[in-house]
Motif scaffolding. Structure first.
Motif, PDB file in Angstrom:
ATOM      1  N   ARG A  83       6.365 -42.202  42.459  1.00  0.00           N
ATOM      2  CA  ARG A  83       5.960 -41.622  41.180  1.00  0.00           C
ATOM      3  C   ARG A  83       6.021 -40.111  41.166  1.00  0.00           C
ATOM      4  O   ARG A  83       5.836 -39.486  40.138  1.00  0.00           O
ATOM      5  N   THR A 143      15.453 -41.435  31.721  1.00  0.00           N
ATOM      6  CA  THR A 143      14.041 -41.775  31.542  1.00  0.00           C
ATOM      7  C   THR A 143      13.898 -42.666  30.316  1.00  0.00           C
ATOM      8  O   THR A 143      14.454 -42.377  29.263  1.00  0.00           O
ATOM      9  N   GLN A 182       2.825 -50.324  28.554  1.00  0.00           N
ATOM     10  CA  GLN A 182       2.754 -49.173  27.657  1.00  0.00           C
ATOM     11  C   GLN A 182       2.384 -49.652  26.258  1.00  0.00           C
ATOM     12  O   GLN A 182       2.814 -50.727  25.823  1.00  0.00           O
ATOM     13  N   LYS A 219       8.460 -44.537  31.776  1.00  0.00           N
ATOM     14  CA  LYS A 219       7.148 -44.022  31.382  1.00  0.00           C
ATOM     15  C   LYS A 219       6.255 -45.180  30.982  1.00  0.00           C
ATOM     16  O   LYS A 219       6.656 -46.025  30.188  1.00  0.00           O
ATOM     17  N   CYS A 220       5.060 -45.193  31.546  1.00  0.00           N
ATOM     18  CA  CYS A 220       4.103 -46.258  31.247  1.00  0.00           C
ATOM     19  C   CYS A 220       2.707 -45.646  31.168  1.00  0.00           C
ATOM     20  O   CYS A 220       2.517 -44.471  31.444  1.00  0.00           O
ATOM     21  N   ASN A 221       1.722 -46.461  30.772  1.00  0.00           N
ATOM     22  CA  ASN A 221       0.339 -45.992  30.686  1.00  0.00           C
ATOM     23  C   ASN A 221      -0.586 -46.644  31.710  1.00  0.00           C
ATOM     24  O   ASN A 221      -1.589 -46.067  32.091  1.00  0.00           O
ATOM     25  N   GLU A 231      -0.007 -41.029  30.216  1.00  0.00           N
ATOM     26  CA  GLU A 231       1.361 -41.431  30.503  1.00  0.00           C
ATOM     27  C   GLU A 231       1.721 -41.098  31.953  1.00  0.00           C
ATOM     28  O   GLU A 231       1.436 -40.016  32.443  1.00  0.00           O
ATOM     29  N   ILE A 232       2.359 -42.043  32.630  1.00  0.00           N
ATOM     30  CA  ILE A 232       2.766 -41.914  34.025  1.00  0.00           C
ATOM     31  C   ILE A 232       4.265 -42.172  34.097  1.00  0.00           C
ATOM     32  O   ILE A 232       4.774 -43.074  33.423  1.00  0.00           O
ATOM     33  N   THR A 233       4.972 -41.411  34.912  1.00  0.00           N
ATOM     34  CA  THR A 233       6.390 -41.663  35.145  1.00  0.00           C
ATOM     35  C   THR A 233       6.558 -42.267  36.528  1.00  0.00           C
ATOM     36  O   THR A 233       6.088 -41.716  37.520  1.00  0.00           O
ATOM     37  N   ASP A 266      11.098 -45.394  28.029  1.00  0.00           N
ATOM     38  CA  ASP A 266       9.757 -45.913  27.762  1.00  0.00           C
ATOM     39  C   ASP A 266       9.777 -47.400  28.079  1.00  0.00           C
ATOM     40  O   ASP A 266      10.792 -48.065  27.888  1.00  0.00           O
TER      41      ASP A 266
END
Length: 151
Positions: A137, A36, A79, A57-59, A114-116, A38
């Motif tokens: 996702r 994982t 992000q 991981k993003c926003n 935060e979204i993965t 960022d």
């Protein structure tokens, strides 16, 4: 009448479902290797994970969607850069046409949680373009450690 029915069946089988994409299954060995990252960490260098399945991981997602190929759309995920007010990092992504509606459900404003997202790091050699080909996702694992990724 039979010809029309057979033609209709052939079209449906050839094109597959267009409203959703099927979940993607990964065996335990592949899933254990998923790392994982960022967006801020990986935005400059995705090449180190070429052809690997990664979690990022993003926003939020970019507002722009470009129809690059017949069944693919290009966009980006973003992000906030930690410790830098008002600065953002992004990674280019490719989204399959059946996954487009699910991708569009990701917020486009920077205030998102935060979204993965899961995807394969790939490269378009002709365009000299490295991107993340998104596969979903939501991830779930079974008792053997195999994972299923879906939207």
């Amino acid at each position: 009448m039979k010809r029309i029915l057979l033609l209709l069946v052939a079209i449906l089988i050839g094109n597959g479902p267009t409203g959703f994409s099927a979940p993607v299954r990964y065996d335990a060995k592949v899933w254990r290797a998923v790392q994982t990252y960022d967006v801020a960490t990986r935005s400059k260098n995705l090449d180190g994970q070429m052809r690997e399945l990664v979690a990022i991981k993003c926003n939020f997602r970019g507002k722009d969607l470009h129809h690059m190929k017949s069944n693919w759309y290009e966009s980006s995920v973003w992000q906030n850069i930690p410790g830098e007010q008002g600065k953002f990092a992004h990674v280019s992504v490719m989204v399959a046409k059946p996954d487009l509606a699910a991708f569009k459900s990701i917020p486009t404003d920077s205030s998102g949680a935060e979204i993965t997202l899961y995807g394969l790091v790939e490269r378009d050699v002709q365009a000299n373009f490295t991107f993340l080909r998104l596969v979903g996702r939501n991830a779930s694992t079974d008792s053997a450690g195999n994972a299923t990724v879906s939207w």
